[in-house]
Write an enzyme that holds these catalytic residues in place. Structure first.
Site, PDB file in Angstrom:
ATOM      1  N   CYS A 127       0.812  -1.228   0.000  1.00 32.00           N
ATOM      2  CA  CYS A 127       0.000   0.000   0.000  1.00 32.00           C
ATOM      3  C   CYS A 127       0.837   1.266   0.000  1.00 32.00           C
ATOM      4  O   CYS A 127       0.339   2.349  -0.286  1.00 32.00           O
ATOM      5  CB  CYS A 127      -0.917   0.029   1.217  1.00 32.00           C
ATOM      6  SG  CYS A 127      -1.927  -1.423   1.353  1.00 32.00           S
ATOM      7  N   HIS A 267      -3.293   7.167   3.875  1.00 34.97           N
ATOM      8  CA  HIS A 267      -3.716   5.900   3.280  1.00 34.97           C
ATOM      9  C   HIS A 267      -5.163   5.621   3.677  1.00 34.97           C
ATOM     10  O   HIS A 267      -5.552   5.831   4.821  1.00 34.97           O
ATOM     11  CB  HIS A 267      -2.805   4.768   3.771  1.00 34.97           C
ATOM     12  CG  HIS A 267      -3.172   3.438   3.177  1.00 34.97           C
ATOM     13  ND1 HIS A 267      -3.539   3.302   1.857  1.00 34.97           N
ATOM     14  CD2 HIS A 267      -3.250   2.194   3.716  1.00 34.97           C
ATOM     15  CE1 HIS A 267      -3.816   2.032   1.616  1.00 34.97           C
ATOM     16  NE2 HIS A 267      -3.656   1.346   2.730  1.00 34.97           N
ATOM     17  N   ASN A 297     -10.323   0.043   0.769  1.00 39.08           N
ATOM     18  CA  ASN A 297      -8.863   0.126   0.715  1.00 39.08           C
ATOM     19  C   ASN A 297      -8.391  -0.384  -0.641  1.00 39.08           C
ATOM     20  O   ASN A 297      -8.533  -1.566  -0.953  1.00 39.08           O
ATOM     21  CB  ASN A 297      -8.279  -0.729   1.851  1.00 39.08           C
ATOM     22  CG  ASN A 297      -6.763  -0.739   1.873  1.00 39.08           C
ATOM     23  OD1 ASN A 297      -6.125  -0.161   0.988  1.00 39.08           O
ATOM     24  ND2 ASN A 297      -6.195  -1.386   2.867  1.00 39.08           N
TER      25      ASN A 297
HETATM   26  N1  ACO Z   1     -18.511  -8.795   9.902  1.00 36.52           N
HETATM   27  C1  ACO Z   1     -18.914  -9.150  11.135  1.00 36.52           C
HETATM   28  N2  ACO Z   1     -18.075  -9.594  12.090  1.00 36.52           N
HETATM   29  C2  ACO Z   1     -16.771  -9.665  11.761  1.00 36.52           C
HETATM   30  C3  ACO Z   1     -16.287  -9.325  10.486  1.00 36.52           C
HETATM   31  C4  ACO Z   1     -17.221  -8.874   9.533  1.00 36.52           C
HETATM   32  N3  ACO Z   1     -16.848  -8.503   8.293  1.00 36.52           N
HETATM   33  N4  ACO Z   1     -14.953  -9.518  10.484  1.00 36.52           N
HETATM   34  C5  ACO Z   1     -14.590  -9.953  11.686  1.00 36.52           C
HETATM   35  N5  ACO Z   1     -15.698 -10.063  12.469  1.00 36.52           N
HETATM   36  C6  ACO Z   1     -15.789 -10.491  13.835  1.00 36.52           C
HETATM   37  C7  ACO Z   1     -14.631 -11.341  14.239  1.00 36.52           C
HETATM   38  O1  ACO Z   1     -14.839 -12.674  13.846  1.00 36.52           O
HETATM   39  C8  ACO Z   1     -14.638 -11.174  15.760  1.00 36.52           C
HETATM   40  O2  ACO Z   1     -15.633 -12.018  16.279  1.00 36.52           O
HETATM   41  P1  ACO Z   1     -15.360 -12.838  17.621  1.00 36.52           P
HETATM   42  O3  ACO Z   1     -15.104 -11.802  18.670  1.00 36.52           O
HETATM   43  O4  ACO Z   1     -16.625 -13.591  17.798  1.00 36.52           O
HETATM   44  O5  ACO Z   1     -14.167 -13.673  17.318  1.00 36.52           O
HETATM   45  C9  ACO Z   1     -15.128  -9.739  15.925  1.00 36.52           C
HETATM   46  O6  ACO Z   1     -15.748  -9.342  14.695  1.00 36.52           O
HETATM   47  C10 ACO Z   1     -14.034  -8.760  16.240  1.00 36.52           C
HETATM   48  O7  ACO Z   1     -13.008  -8.982  15.323  1.00 36.52           O
HETATM   49  P2  ACO Z   1     -11.702  -8.171  15.440  1.00 36.52           P
HETATM   50  O8  ACO Z   1     -10.735  -8.685  14.435  1.00 36.52           O
HETATM   51  O9  ACO Z   1     -11.288  -8.098  16.857  1.00 36.52           O
HETATM   52  O10 ACO Z   1     -12.200  -6.732  14.991  1.00 36.52           O
HETATM   53  P3  ACO Z   1     -11.411  -5.387  15.034  1.00 36.52           P
HETATM   54  O11 ACO Z   1     -12.100  -4.435  15.885  1.00 36.52           O
HETATM   55  O12 ACO Z   1      -9.942  -5.586  15.234  1.00 36.52           O
HETATM   56  O13 ACO Z   1     -11.599  -4.891  13.538  1.00 36.52           O
HETATM   57  C11 ACO Z   1     -10.409  -4.780  11.482  1.00 36.52           C
HETATM   58  C12 ACO Z   1     -11.106  -5.675  12.467  1.00 36.52           C
HETATM   59  C13 ACO Z   1     -11.410  -3.812  10.889  1.00 36.52           C
HETATM   60  C14 ACO Z   1      -9.814  -5.606  10.363  1.00 36.52           C
HETATM   61  C15 ACO Z   1      -9.308  -3.994  12.229  1.00 36.52           C
HETATM   62  O14 ACO Z   1      -8.490  -4.870  12.960  1.00 36.52           O
HETATM   63  C16 ACO Z   1      -8.455  -3.212  11.317  1.00 36.52           C
HETATM   64  O15 ACO Z   1      -8.905  -2.250  10.735  1.00 36.52           O
HETATM   65  N6  ACO Z   1      -7.188  -3.593  11.193  1.00 36.52           N
HETATM   66  C17 ACO Z   1      -6.316  -2.923  10.281  1.00 36.52           C
HETATM   67  C18 ACO Z   1      -6.428  -3.674   9.073  1.00 36.52           C
HETATM   68  C19 ACO Z   1      -6.179  -2.848   7.885  1.00 36.52           C
HETATM   69  O16 ACO Z   1      -6.273  -1.645   7.860  1.00 36.52           O
HETATM   70  N7  ACO Z   1      -5.897  -3.600   6.895  1.00 36.52           N
HETATM   71  C20 ACO Z   1      -5.684  -3.062   5.692  1.00 36.52           C
HETATM   72  C21 ACO Z   1      -4.291  -2.866   5.653  1.00 36.52           C
HETATM   73  S1  ACO Z   1      -3.795  -3.544   4.240  1.00 36.52           S
HETATM   74  C22 ACO Z   1      -2.973  -2.314   3.702  1.00 36.52           C
HETATM   75  O17 ACO Z   1      -3.542  -1.291   3.481  1.00 36.52           O
HETATM   76  C23 ACO Z   1      -1.581  -2.514   3.646  1.00 36.52           C
END
Ligand code: ACO
Length: 340
Positions: A127, A267, A297
């Site tokens: 990215c 980003h 993204n």
């Molecule tokens: N819909 C509903 N529930 C979901 C989903 C979804 N799409 N995805 C995950 N969940 C659930 C999980 O299974 C988990 O359930 P559980 O507690 O029963 O196990 C719960 O939601 C919480 O999941 P977490 O992973 O703890 O959620 P979090 O608050 O961390 O959010 C997210 C997840 C949005 C991916 C966050 O961690 C994030 O933004 N991370 C950064 C990732 C990022 O920006 N990636 C792109 C970078 S890639 C790049 O640009 C280089």
């Protein structure tokens, strides 16, 4: 009175300033909304919106290639810059989703836009690739080896998305953005650039299959190895740390403070990451340009697309100081301060 930046860190080597003289972008027609995703995986509009800020994303047609999107964005940038394709002498395409492992997607773009005098290469910095491209372009122009550099960020992430994994498939989209860089005799342009990486984190955001380490075979074809794998929470944490320090570094190199910045283009991964950075930098959120609600993204394309939208909508004006900051798999990060 407007504060003057420190002279470019490159000015000791060269008196050539480097300006972004045209921008362009392209997004595919097909819109995939959160409601559409609810029919594909166990998710909800409420979960996606509150955790990421994303409402919809664009998905390229099956026969629409990364190089097609890149070429369309490039032609718009060249048109705005009033530069003919034959006058481009370097094409850099930042992408994690090249048309093929080789030749470089930049070579396909060269053919499609008719930039027959350009040297072409791809940048693999996930990215962060578009701003790595801005840094490379500035180095080539200030060292007088090249005059006109086309930097493109383009992705067809839909081709490496696991559409059965709700943890990742809600995050990504397709698109392309481009910028033309030249020396045009202005006092400023790109004022500071900073790039960095930390290979200790190669295992939190990666695509395990499809390379020489793990070719896709009949035996492993069902394992979704050629898709994005991510440890979301760790990526989130590292994204905030690296974008924060990269922002400070670019400002320090420019001799400017957060008060001088008219617009931050970060980003476009997750609104919560942007809010965390705004809070820690103490820059009001309304000075951040955000369009991830519409596109998700788009990795290397994200800042390039946002820059073009900010430029064409008048959100950034001539003379404004603009801070761009990105992070990506690797980890990689980059930042730049530009006088628009
Ligand atoms: N819909 C509903 N529930 C979901 C989903 C979804 N799409 N995805 C995950 N969940 C659930 C999980 O299974 C988990 O359930 P559980 O507690 O029963 O196990 C719960 O939601 C919480 O999941 P977490 O992973 O703890 O959620 P979090 O608050 O961390 O959010 C997210 C997840 C949005 C991916 C966050 O961690 C994030 O933004 N991370 C950064 C990732 C990022 O920006 N990636 C792109 C970078 S890639 C790049 O640009 C280089």
């Amino acid at each position: 009175m407007k504060k003057q930046p420190r002279s470019s860190p490159r000015s000791g080597k060269s008196n050539r300033t480097v300006s972004i003289v045209g921008t362009g972008s392209y997004t595919p027609e097909k819109v995939l909304t959160n409601a559409d995703l609810m029919r594909m995986v166990d998710t909800s509009d409420e979960w996606i919106t509150t955790r990421t800020g994303i409402k919809e994303r664009r998905i390229a047609a099956k026969d629409e290639l990364t190089s097609d999107m890149a070429s369309k964005a490039a032609l718009k940038a060249l048109e705005q810059a009033e530069v003919a394709p034959k006058d481009v002498d370097l094409i850099l395409v930042a992408t994690a989703t090249p048309d093929m492992l080789f030749p470089a997607t930049a070579c396909f773009v060269q053919k499609k836009i008719g930039a027959k005098n350009a040297a072409c290469l791809d940048i693999s910095a996930a990215c962060a690739g578009f701003l790595f491209g801005i840094e490379i372009a500035q180095q080539f122009i200030t060292s007088h080896t090249h005059n006109t550099v086309l930097v493109i960020g383009a992705e067809k992430l839909s081709s490496i998305t696991n559409w059965t994994d709700r943890n990742t498939c809600v995050l990504f989209g397709d698109g392309a953005g481009a910028a033309v860089l030249q020396h045009r005799g202005r006092a400023h342009g790109v004022i500071s650039t900073h790039i960095g990486s930390d290979g200790q984190f190669t295992d939190i955001l990666f695509m395990p299959g499809g390379g020489s380490r793990c070719p896709i075979t009949q035996e492993n074809a069902h394992q979704n190895l050629a898709t994005i794998h991510m440890t979301g929470k760790e990526v989130y944490k590292q994204a905030v740390i690296s974008m924060l320090s990269a922002s400070k570094k670019a400002l320090e190199l420019a001799g400017l403070t957060t008060d001088d910045i008219a617009c931050v283009i970060p980003h476009q991964a997750n609104l919560r990451i942007i809010e965390a950075i705004a809070d820690r930098l103490k820059i009001p959120l309304d000075r951040f340009f955000v369009n991830l609600d519409k596109y998700g993204n788009t990795s290397a394309a994200a800042v390039a697309m946002a820059l073009d939208e900010a430029n064409r909508s008048g959100r950034i004006q001539r003379g404004d100081y603009v801070l761009m900051v990105v992070f990506g798999g690797g980890l990689t990060w980059a930042s730049t301060v530009v006088e628009w």
